[in-house]
Motif scaffolding. Structure first.
Motif, PDB file in Angstrom:
ATOM      1  N   TYR A  53       9.011 -41.427   5.933  1.00 43.45           N
ATOM      2  CA  TYR A  53       8.193 -42.411   6.123  1.00 43.45           C
ATOM      3  C   TYR A  53       7.729 -43.081   4.448  1.00 43.45           C
ATOM      4  CZ  TYR A  53       8.139 -39.158  10.269  1.00 43.45           C
ATOM      5  OH  TYR A  53       7.870 -38.634  11.279  1.00 43.45           O
ATOM      6  N   SER A  54       8.653 -42.752   3.696  1.00 39.49           N
ATOM      7  CA  SER A  54       8.014 -43.190   2.495  1.00 39.49           C
ATOM      8  C   SER A  54       8.252 -44.854   2.401  1.00 39.49           C
ATOM      9  CB  SER A  54       8.703 -42.557   1.518  1.00 39.49           C
ATOM     10  OG  SER A  54       8.460 -41.580   1.478  1.00 39.49           O
ATOM     11  N   GLY A  55       8.807 -45.523   2.460  1.00 34.56           N
ATOM     12  CA  GLY A  55       8.991 -46.798   2.714  1.00 34.56           C
ATOM     13  C   GLY A  55       8.505 -48.177   3.518  1.00 34.56           C
ATOM     14  N   PHE A  56       7.592 -47.407   4.534  1.00 31.72           N
ATOM     15  CA  PHE A  56       6.635 -47.655   5.746  1.00 31.72           C
ATOM     16  C   PHE A  56       5.520 -47.471   4.988  1.00 31.72           C
ATOM     17  CE2 PHE A  56       3.675 -47.401   9.570  1.00 31.72           C
ATOM     18  CZ  PHE A  56       3.705 -48.578   9.733  1.00 31.72           C
ATOM     19  N   ALA A  57       4.732 -45.979   4.357  1.00 30.41           N
ATOM     20  CA  ALA A  57       4.122 -45.841   3.231  1.00 30.41           C
ATOM     21  C   ALA A  57       3.479 -47.275   2.106  1.00 30.41           C
ATOM     22  CB  ALA A  57       3.815 -44.680   3.191  1.00 30.41           C
ATOM     23  N   GLU A  58       4.553 -47.084   1.436  1.00 30.39           N
ATOM     24  CA  GLU A  58       4.854 -48.018   0.002  1.00 30.39           C
ATOM     25  C   GLU A  58       4.677 -49.656   0.960  1.00 30.39           C
ATOM     26  OE1 GLU A  58       8.977 -47.746  -1.258  1.00 30.39           O
ATOM     27  OE2 GLU A  58       8.238 -45.700  -1.949  1.00 30.39           O
ATOM     28  N   TYR A  59       5.267 -50.007   2.113  1.00 24.88           N
ATOM     29  CA  TYR A  59       4.900 -51.059   2.636  1.00 24.88           C
ATOM     30  C   TYR A  59       3.462 -51.270   3.003  1.00 24.88           C
ATOM     31  CZ  TYR A  59       5.043 -55.134   6.028  1.00 24.88           C
ATOM     32  OH  TYR A  59       4.420 -56.203   7.205  1.00 24.88           O
ATOM     33  N   LEU A  60       2.554 -50.743   3.612  1.00 25.36           N
ATOM     34  CA  LEU A  60       1.434 -50.411   3.885  1.00 25.36           C
ATOM     35  C   LEU A  60      -0.001 -50.486   3.100  1.00 25.36           C
ATOM     36  CD1 LEU A  60       0.929 -48.348   6.970  1.00 25.36           C
ATOM     37  CD2 LEU A  60       1.579 -50.561   6.662  1.00 25.36           C
ATOM     38  N   ALA A  61       0.927 -49.650   1.946  1.00 23.94           N
ATOM     39  CA  ALA A  61       0.276 -49.304   0.528  1.00 23.94           C
ATOM     40  C   ALA A  61       0.132 -50.731  -0.448  1.00 23.94           C
ATOM     41  CB  ALA A  61       0.377 -48.654  -0.366  1.00 23.94           C
ATOM     42  N   GLY A  62       1.396 -51.241  -0.297  1.00 26.49           N
ATOM     43  CA  GLY A  62       1.406 -52.350  -1.144  1.00 26.49           C
ATOM     44  C   GLY A  62       0.929 -54.087  -0.399  1.00 26.49           C
ATOM     45  N   ASN A  63       0.815 -53.617   0.933  1.00 28.82           N
ATOM     46  CA  ASN A  63      -0.865 -54.870   1.348  1.00 28.82           C
ATOM     47  C   ASN A  63      -2.112 -54.152   1.296  1.00 28.82           C
ATOM     48  OD1 ASN A  63       1.546 -57.181   2.439  1.00 28.82           O
ATOM     49  ND2 ASN A  63       2.717 -55.630   2.914  1.00 28.82           N
ATOM     50  N   GLY A  64      -2.277 -53.416   1.075  1.00 28.63           N
ATOM     51  CA  GLY A  64      -3.643 -53.385   0.381  1.00 28.63           C
ATOM     52  C   GLY A  64      -4.523 -51.833   1.225  1.00 28.63           C
ATOM     53  N   LEU A  65      -3.815 -50.683   2.006  1.00 27.01           N
ATOM     54  CA  LEU A  65      -4.247 -50.152   2.618  1.00 27.01           C
ATOM     55  C   LEU A  65      -3.622 -48.662   1.693  1.00 27.01           C
ATOM     56  CD1 LEU A  65      -2.790 -51.179   5.807  1.00 27.01           C
ATOM     57  CD2 LEU A  65      -5.329 -50.618   5.425  1.00 27.01           C
ATOM     58  N   ALA A  66      -4.974 -47.723   2.040  1.00 27.48           N
ATOM     59  CA  ALA A  66      -4.131 -46.158   0.991  1.00 27.48           C
ATOM     60  C   ALA A  66      -3.970 -45.647   2.013  1.00 27.48           C
ATOM     61  CB  ALA A  66      -5.742 -45.815   0.590  1.00 27.48           C
ATOM     62  N   VAL A  67      -2.579 -44.865   1.524  1.00 24.61           N
ATOM     63  CA  VAL A  67      -1.970 -44.239   2.820  1.00 24.61           C
ATOM     64  C   VAL A  67      -0.980 -42.647   2.474  1.00 24.61           C
ATOM     65  CG1 VAL A  67       0.401 -44.384   4.301  1.00 24.61           C
ATOM     66  CG2 VAL A  67      -1.022 -46.756   3.264  1.00 24.61           C
ATOM     67  N   LEU A  68      -1.159 -41.833   2.740  1.00 26.30           N
ATOM     68  CA  LEU A  68      -1.200 -40.543   2.990  1.00 26.30           C
ATOM     69  C   LEU A  68      -0.041 -39.805   4.231  1.00 26.30           C
ATOM     70  CD1 LEU A  68      -1.644 -37.404   1.326  1.00 26.30           C
ATOM     71  CD2 LEU A  68      -3.446 -37.564   3.495  1.00 26.30           C
ATOM     72  N   THR A  69       1.370 -39.578   3.455  1.00 28.03           N
ATOM     73  CA  THR A  69       2.445 -38.683   3.956  1.00 28.03           C
ATOM     74  C   THR A  69       1.706 -37.197   3.551  1.00 28.03           C
ATOM     75  OG1 THR A  69       3.239 -39.424   2.279  1.00 28.03           O
ATOM     76  CG2 THR A  69       3.786 -40.986   4.040  1.00 28.03           C
ATOM     77  N   TYR A  70       2.763 -36.751   4.269  1.00 28.49           N
ATOM     78  CA  TYR A  70       2.455 -35.151   3.825  1.00 28.49           C
ATOM     79  C   TYR A  70       3.633 -34.096   4.788  1.00 28.49           C
ATOM     80  CZ  TYR A  70      -0.259 -34.322   8.392  1.00 28.49           C
ATOM     81  OH  TYR A  70      -0.508 -34.495   9.545  1.00 28.49           O
ATOM     82  N   ASP A  71       3.878 -33.010   4.398  1.00 25.27           N
ATOM     83  CA  ASP A  71       4.774 -32.500   5.015  1.00 25.27           C
ATOM     84  C   ASP A  71       3.606 -31.366   6.084  1.00 25.27           C
ATOM     85  OD1 ASP A  71       7.668 -33.521   4.322  1.00 25.27           O
ATOM     86  OD2 ASP A  71       7.777 -32.371   3.066  1.00 25.27           O
ATOM     87  N   TYR A  72       3.961 -30.897   7.233  1.00 21.19           N
ATOM     88  CA  TYR A  72       3.770 -29.466   7.696  1.00 21.19           C
ATOM     89  C   TYR A  72       3.630 -28.401   7.481  1.00 21.19           C
ATOM     90  CZ  TYR A  72       3.215 -33.156  11.838  1.00 21.19           C
ATOM     91  OH  TYR A  72       2.649 -34.525  12.632  1.00 21.19           O
ATOM     92  N   ARG A  73       2.155 -27.414   7.215  1.00 23.09           N
ATOM     93  CA  ARG A  73       2.888 -26.095   6.391  1.00 23.09           C
ATOM     94  C   ARG A  73       4.984 -25.476   7.345  1.00 23.09           C
ATOM     95  NH1 ARG A  73      -2.212 -23.081   8.183  1.00 23.09           N
ATOM     96  NH2 ARG A  73      -1.778 -24.668   9.981  1.00 23.09           N
ATOM     97  N   GLY A  74       5.139 -25.425   6.625  1.00 20.25           N
ATOM     98  CA  GLY A  74       6.564 -24.993   6.322  1.00 20.25           C
ATOM     99  C   GLY A  74       7.653 -25.684   7.201  1.00 20.25           C
ATOM    100  N   ILE A  75       7.485 -26.825   6.363  1.00 18.08           N
ATOM    101  CA  ILE A  75       8.512 -27.733   6.774  1.00 18.08           C
ATOM    102  C   ILE A  75       8.677 -28.193   5.370  1.00 18.08           C
ATOM    103  CG2 ILE A  75       9.307 -30.233   7.471  1.00 18.08           C
ATOM    104  CD1 ILE A  75       9.384 -27.922   9.603  1.00 18.08           C
TER     105      ILE A  75
END
Length: 304
Positions: A53-75
């Protein structure tokens, strides 16, 4: 119309505690210039690391949104699947998802809170996990994951091999399931794959698990929902999406089905929506929907 040419983005790594124990590894991306107009958490699919989701998150953030991605525990970066062998899929949905949602709201208390859920991540949102204060959420390829509904025989056999044979055997012997070797994402905690296999046999998936109280929980969701399906998705078939979202009886649900022909590509599939090649083809629609729920105006100012 928001600017679709993403501006510079600032990225930072965080460890976010989960009340039940442990923590998840997260990456927060924010616009380098100006204040964000909304806060978005991206909830991953089963056994999928946040890097998808890195590219998608960068795209949203570059267009004005704060964006958090993360891994579930054990992943991924959130710990070994073997050391987290006790974790169930419901623990990701009921513990990890609310934990990161609360963290994001605390970090951006004055912003509209939003979410994007991919497959399992969307299922968690449909069950009302972390949705109480959301201005809206988007799901991508979320469905009732019944194995027999996978129409392509070769793919169905591959999934059943993980859920019926290799997964349960390795879960009991090793404490984790080697999903990576089967080309089905990251290795998974053993208990999670056992629960997944059990749900996949039920006609209604976890809606047929009495312990989940899934129908009652879905009925409590009252926010706006955009449910996205992909026509060539071998898992989340269009026939499964409608019945799954029919449980959101008190939410405003809009469904969109995209086809490869729509966007001029040979295939999209279960994971393809988040590939960087979709930046100019599919992502602008989601950006517009999220910013609309955040109350974005062309002036860049929030409504009073």
């Amino acid at each position: 119309m928001p600017n679709k040419n993403a501006a510079p983005v600032t990225s930072a790594q965080f460890r976010i505690p989960v009340a039940a124990g442990g923590a998840v590894a997260g990456t927060l991306r924010t616009p380098t210039e100006g204040l964000p107009v909304g806060a978005v958490v991206i909830h991953s699919a089963t056994a999928v690391a946040q890097r998808l989701y890195s590219g998608f998150a960068e795209y949203l953030a570059g267009n004005g949104l704060a964006v958090l991605t993360y891994d579930y525990r054990g992943i991924g970066a959130s710990g070994s699947p073997k050391r987290n062998r006790h974790l169930r899929m419901r623990d990701w949905m009921e513990q990890d998802v609310p934990a990161v949602t609360e963290w994001m709201a605390g970090r951006f208390p004055g912003l509209p809170q939003l979410a994007v859920g991919h497959s399992l991540g969307g299922q968690a949102l449909v069950l009302g996990n972390g949705t109480e204060d959301l201005a809206g959420f988007v799901t991508v390829a979320s469905h009732g994951g019944v194995t027999r509904a996978v129409e392509v025989r070769g793919e169905r056999i591959r999934v059943e091999l993980l859920l019926r044979v290799v997964g349960p055997l390795c879960a009991r012997l090793l404490g984790f399931a080697p999903a990576r070797r089967l080309g089905l994402g990251e290795d998974m905690p053993g208990t999670a794959v056992l629960e997944w296999g059990g749900w996949s046999r039920k006609p209604g998936y976890f809606f047929d698990d009495p312990g989940m109280h899934a129908a009652e929980r879905a009925a409590r969701v009252k926010t706006d929902v955009l449910a996205i399906g992909i026509s060539d998705d071998l898992w989340a078939t269009t026939a499964q999406i409608g019945p799954f979202f029919s449980h959101l009886v008190n939410a405003h649900v809009e469904q969109r089905i995209y086809t490869p022909v729509d966007v001029g590509v040979p295939a999209i599939g279960h994971m393809g929506f988040f590939r960087r090649g979709m930046k100019d083809k599919l992502w602008p629609d989601i950006l517009d929907w999220l910013k609309d729920r955040a109350g974005f105006q062309e002036s860049g100012k929030q409504p009073a």
